[in-house]
Design an enzyme around this catalytic site. Structure first.
Site, PDB file in Angstrom:
ATOM      1  CD  GLN A  73      35.804  53.252  46.440  1.00  0.00           C
ATOM      2  OE1 GLN A  73      36.742  53.281  46.280  1.00  0.00           O
ATOM      3  NE2 GLN A  73      34.715  52.508  46.426  1.00  0.00           N
ATOM      4  CB  CYS A 103      40.092  49.136  50.133  1.00  0.00           C
ATOM      5  SG  CYS A 103      41.742  49.064  49.677  1.00  0.00           S
ATOM      6  CE  LYS A 142      33.342  47.908  44.371  1.00  0.00           C
ATOM      7  NZ  LYS A 142      34.316  47.074  45.184  1.00  0.00           N
ATOM      8  CG  ASN A 214      32.833  44.286  42.455  1.00  0.00           C
ATOM      9  OD1 ASN A 214      33.530  44.755  43.446  1.00  0.00           O
ATOM     10  ND2 ASN A 214      33.353  44.199  41.194  1.00  0.00           N
ATOM     11  N   GLY A 236      35.491  45.200  37.171  1.00  0.00           N
ATOM     12  CA  GLY A 236      36.639  45.736  37.322  1.00  0.00           C
ATOM     13  C   GLY A 236      37.833  45.528  36.172  1.00  0.00           C
TER      14      GLY A 236
END
Length: 339
Positions: A73, A103, A142, A214, A236
């Site tokens: 990533q 993020c 993602k 996710n 996760g």
């Protein structure tokens, strides 16, 4: 440098993945996870494109051949830098390059990448196109379903449309918004409400595109429920804190024959891995910190954790610490006594 293993069915559904987690999914963690599941897709921690280009690559990008399939990533927003970092990652043998558009940390925002890219689908598209131009492995994204006051219906559709038009091979969607102001990264993992149906609708709109989900998935039962609607499911912290869960992935998700966990083999493999790491100047704690969740809920697990947490950081600590810890849960007590 690892040799890449080609996999023609890389994105053939279903796919179970372990999410990229900063400070957690390093090479030592991934080595352990692979001992438990041969089929799960593993992701690195996010590596900033500049670091991949200018940093110490062996430390940042190195991995064991056994980790395949493993995805790198990347974090960044500059298409030229992402292109170069992706090329480097492909040369190192990764099976996939993934772009972080999820993020929410302040540090990532200051670099104008991560979740804030949800606001600029054109920048994401430029990065994806630049990476696709230089690598022959999958390039994926993602993302979140939106940020701040964005409408998730519009935000996710715009991001998906741009990324896929640029050539993205798959989308992994964290089914929560990210709030860039007012919530910490930790709070952003829990407080914004989950909207799995939004991700299901995305899959309905793109039936021929790999869409993975996710966020908030805690069990394999939940993972299997999601796989009725999407192509992949990503866990996760649940997979990290209760690693024994990983041992059922190959059978339940991929249809492999069910087998019991060979804890002796895992102990011996981790002891040998630790010995090699120590011989290269590493510290035992670099490895054992990832083993804390191996025996969650099992008799002796507390003592197992205590041994790994306290003894592994003592001067001169070696693989025998791992043997003692496993003995605390009844695995190979004769070896621990001999050590």
């Amino acid at each position: 440098m690892p040799v890449k293993k080609q996999n023609a069915n890389y994105f053939k559904a279903p796919v179970f993945a372990v999410a990229p987690m900063l400070d957690w999914t390093d090479r030592h963690c991934r080595y352990l996870l692979r001992l438990l599941s041969k089929r799960a897709l593993l992701y690195t921690e996010m590596v900033v494109a500049d670091a991949a280009i200018h940093g110490k690559r062996d430390r940042l990008l190195g991995f064991a051949p056994s980790e395949h399939p493993v995805a790198l990533q990347l974090g960044g927003s500059d298409a030229a830098k992402l292109s170069e970092a992706a090329r480097i990652g492909a040369d190192w043998g990764y099976d996939e390059i993934n772009l972080n558009v999820g993020c929410p940390s302040d540090r990532v925002q200051s670099g104008t990448f991560g979740a804030c890219l949800m606001r600029t689908p054109d920048v994401v598209a430029a990065g994806v196109a630049a990476m696709k131009a230089v690598v022959d492995i999958p390039v994926t994204v993602k993302c979140r379903i939106g940020v701040d006051d964005q409408d998730p219906e519009q935000a996710l559709d715009m991001l998906a449309k741009a990324a896929l038009a640029a050539g993205a091979d798959a989308l992994w969607v964290h089914a929560r918004k990210a709030w860039l102001q007012g919530l910490s990264p930790r709070e952003n993992r829990d407080i914004p409400p989950l909207d799995y149906d939004r991700v299901y609708r995305l899959k309905q709109n793109y039936p021929d595109v790999f869409i993975g989900i996710n966020g908030g998935v805690q069990t394999l039962d939940q993972a299997e429920a999601h796989l009725a609607h999407v192509d992949g499911v990503m866990l996760g912290r649940a997979a990290y804190h209760d690693m024994a869960l990983m041992a059922d992935v190959d059978a339940r998700v991929y249809g492999e024959p069910a087998t019991s966990i060979d804890w002796i083999a895992i102990r011996d493999a981790m002891m040998a891995y630790a010995e090699a790491h120590l011989a290269q100047g590493g510290k035992l704690g670099n490895i054992t910190r990832h083993m804390i969740g191996l025996f969650s809920g099992i008799d002796g697990a507390r003592r197992f954790r205590q041994i790994l947490s306290s003894d592994a950081v003592k001067p001169g600590a070696g693989p025998e610490v791992i043997a003692r810890a496993f003995a605390a849960v009844g695995v190979g007590s004769e070896l621990a006594a001999a050590g």
